[in-house]
Design an enzyme around this catalytic site. Structure first.
Site, PDB file in Angstrom:
ATOM      1  N   ASP A 248       2.776  62.188 -76.556  1.00 10.67           N
ATOM      2  CA  ASP A 248       2.513  60.916 -76.813  1.00 10.67           C
ATOM      3  C   ASP A 248       1.743  60.284 -75.470  1.00 10.67           C
ATOM      4  O   ASP A 248       0.752  59.840 -75.823  1.00 10.67           O
ATOM      5  CB  ASP A 248       3.488  60.020 -76.310  1.00 10.67           C
ATOM      6  CG  ASP A 248       4.973  60.332 -77.582  1.00 10.67           C
ATOM      7  OD1 ASP A 248       4.774  60.181 -78.833  1.00 10.67           O
ATOM      8  OD2 ASP A 248       5.923  59.877 -77.186  1.00 10.67           O
TER       9      ASP A 248
ATOM     10  N   ARG B  90      13.256  54.176 -62.758  1.00  8.12           N
ATOM     11  CA  ARG B  90      11.865  54.068 -63.505  1.00  8.12           C
ATOM     12  C   ARG B  90      11.191  52.651 -62.897  1.00  8.12           C
ATOM     13  O   ARG B  90       9.989  52.998 -62.533  1.00  8.12           O
ATOM     14  CB  ARG B  90      12.332  53.270 -65.391  1.00  8.12           C
ATOM     15  CG  ARG B  90      12.334  54.334 -66.184  1.00  8.12           C
ATOM     16  CD  ARG B  90      11.886  55.143 -66.827  1.00  8.12           C
ATOM     17  NE  ARG B  90      12.440  55.850 -67.907  1.00  8.12           N
ATOM     18  CZ  ARG B  90      11.429  57.571 -68.272  1.00  8.12           C
ATOM     19  NH1 ARG B  90      10.224  57.628 -67.023  1.00  8.12           N
ATOM     20  NH2 ARG B  90      11.990  57.932 -69.169  1.00  8.12           N
TER      21      ARG B  90
HETATM   22  N1  ARG Z   1      20.038  56.679 -72.692  1.00  5.35           N
HETATM   23  C1  ARG Z   1      19.742  56.585 -71.300  1.00  5.35           C
HETATM   24  C2  ARG Z   1      19.016  54.961 -70.904  1.00  5.35           C
HETATM   25  O1  ARG Z   1      18.983  54.210 -71.242  1.00  5.35           O
HETATM   26  C3  ARG Z   1      18.613  58.014 -71.334  1.00  5.35           C
HETATM   27  C4  ARG Z   1      17.180  57.722 -71.417  1.00  5.35           C
HETATM   28  C5  ARG Z   1      16.329  58.957 -71.336  1.00  5.35           C
HETATM   29  N2  ARG Z   1      14.886  58.267 -72.013  1.00  5.35           N
HETATM   30  C6  ARG Z   1      13.917  59.064 -72.190  1.00  5.35           C
HETATM   31  N3  ARG Z   1      12.794  57.793 -72.445  1.00  5.35           N
HETATM   32  N4  ARG Z   1      13.991  59.866 -72.796  1.00  5.35           N
HETATM   33  O2  ARG Z   1      18.208  55.048 -69.233  1.00  5.35           O
END
Ligand code: ARG
Length: 431
Positions: free
Chosen positions: A41, A122
């Site tokens: 991506d 994040r």
């Molecule tokens: N469901 C988890 C969250 O919302 C993990 C997300 C993982 N992120 C990803 N881009 N695969 O924090």
């Protein structure tokens, strides 16, 4: 060489609707800071941003302890694809100190099973993006999140909060290229693609505190986990048949030593994670309520968190009073929800941290756990601050602190309202 799919992509992207004030006006995008992972991506994005906006791209790759990542290769790839620069930042110390330590103090778990590793990463990644965008003279930050997840919320909330002068683009959210089109685009533009078109990979995110997999059969709730999803934790049925005892020493709520060896937090978590992974500890098959309404199933591998969090909680319970312990559970949950929901910079979170700090000032001591085929069970506890005294059972030994002969009087008063209410209800039934 204009393939039809490419032309389509250009048309879709030529006039993206802007909904929020922080979204970039395509005409004003000159220099972009791209959060670059090296995956498909963001590699397609790297080329596409140059072509689409005629903009320069500076890449930022953040090391939060993703196991096995080759950062030199990621940097090379970025430069080959035309990035004017690619910064690789090792943010593991900051991540551990400023994000994971507070999470441990808050026993942070969302939905009873998710230790929030992505949600904690994040805000730091986006904060670094703001710092590097400013340093590199970028007007816009680009990230690779889709429009379906929580990560867009966490990243854009952070950018809009910390860098209000910066704009955001999220090409994956707006361009509507499917995986096949992305691969076609990559092939046309000399972007290396791993694996075949047919074998779409799981969507992975990982760092020091855990690893998540989404997509493919995981979206089918009736589908039990296939073995190939587990890339970090040994499956319990293949874990050693010998249990292993580990001790974790905490000071003021933070783990400081493993099996008697003092370690910095990053190394300690890496080592605890390796032990957990070896013993099959920390596999979580989780359905969670996303911020953006959807429910999602994730397979988590969280070997470090599955040992450190229960150990911390056990010690905290030992040094806290019943009143503190009952009260903190609710605050822990609120803390975890704010972080999950992308509100790291919300003042309530730091207000709560002040309380977490106060409680954790007492959380010093050592917890022993037994790791065995998928479980991490607390087996020993030790703390100079434990609100615990084995001699309290006897009046003489306890120096008058506690008297069993006072208990009947206590029970009479303790049960007073319940007894009265019970009698009133019996009277009504008998009438
Ligand atoms: N469901 C988890 C969250 O919302 C993990 C997300 C993982 N992120 C990803 N881009 N695969 O924090």
């Amino acid at each position: 060489m204009t393939e039809p799919s490419q032309t389509e992509v250009h048309q879709i992207a030529a006039a993206p609707a802007r909904t929020a004030s922080y979204e970039a006006d395509p005409a004003e995008v000159r220099r972009v800071l791209l959060l670059y992972s090296g995956g498909l991506d963001t590699s397609v994005m790297l080329k596409w941003i140059q072509d689409e906006y005629g903009a320069e791209v500076v890449c930022l790759t953040v090391n939060l302890g993703q196991p096995g990542e080759d950062y030199a290769a990621v940097r090379d790839k970025a430069l080959k694809l035309g990035a004017v620069d690619c910064h690789v930042v090792d943010a593991r110390e900051e991540f551990a100190r400023d994000f994971l330590a507070p999470a441990i103090k808050a026993n942070a778990l969302y939905g009873g099973g998710y230790p929030l590793f992505t949600a904690l990463g994040r805000p730091l990644i986006a904060k670094l993006a703001v710092d590097y965008a400013r340093q590199a003279g970028c007007d816009t930050i680009a990230h690779g999140c889709t429009g379906k997840g929580n990560d867009q919320v966490r990243i854009e909330t952070t950018i809009a909060t910390l860098g209000p002068e910066l704009k955001v683009i999220a090409p994956v959210r707006s361009w509507q290229m499917g995986r096949e089109e992305e691969i076609a685009y990559a092939r046309e533009h000399g972007i290396p693609v791993k694996g075949g078109t047919e074998s779409a990979p799981y969507s992975i995110d990982d760092n020091l505190w855990g690893r998540s997999s989404e997509g493919r059969w995981i979206e089918d709730l009736t589908h039990a986990p296939e073995d190939d999803v587990f890339q970090l934790v040994t499956r319990p049925e293949q874990a050693p048949d010998e249990p292993e005892l580990v001790t974790l020493e905490f000071e003021r709520g933070v783990p400081v030593a493993l099996d008697g060896t003092r370690l910095g937090l990053v190394e300690l978590l890496e080592r605890v994670g390796a032990l957990g992974a070896k013993h099959g500890v920390g596999i979580v098959d989780h359905i969670e309520d996303r911020i953006v309404g959807l429910k999602v199933r994730d397979i988590y591998e969280v070997p470090a968190a599955a040992i450190v969090l229960p150990a911390h909680q056990e010690l905290e319970h030992l040094v806290g009073t019943i009143h503190q312990n009952q009260f903190k559970t609710g605050l822990d949950q609120k803390w975890g929800y704010l972080v999950y929901a992308g509100l790291w910079w919300e003042p309530l979170r730091s207000d709560l941290d002040a309380y977490m700090e106060a409680v954790n000032a007492q959380v010093t001591g050592t917890i022993g756990l037994k790791l065995y085929r998928g479980s991490a069970r607390v087996v020993t506890r030790e703390s100079p601050n434990a609100v615990y005294d084995a001699t309290l059972a006897s009046f003489a030994e306890s120096g008058g602190l506690f008297s069993q002969t006072a208990s009947p009087g206590f029970i009479e008063l303790w049960s007073l309202q319940s007894r009265m209410a019970h009698q009133l209800r019996r009277r009504d039934e008998d009438a």
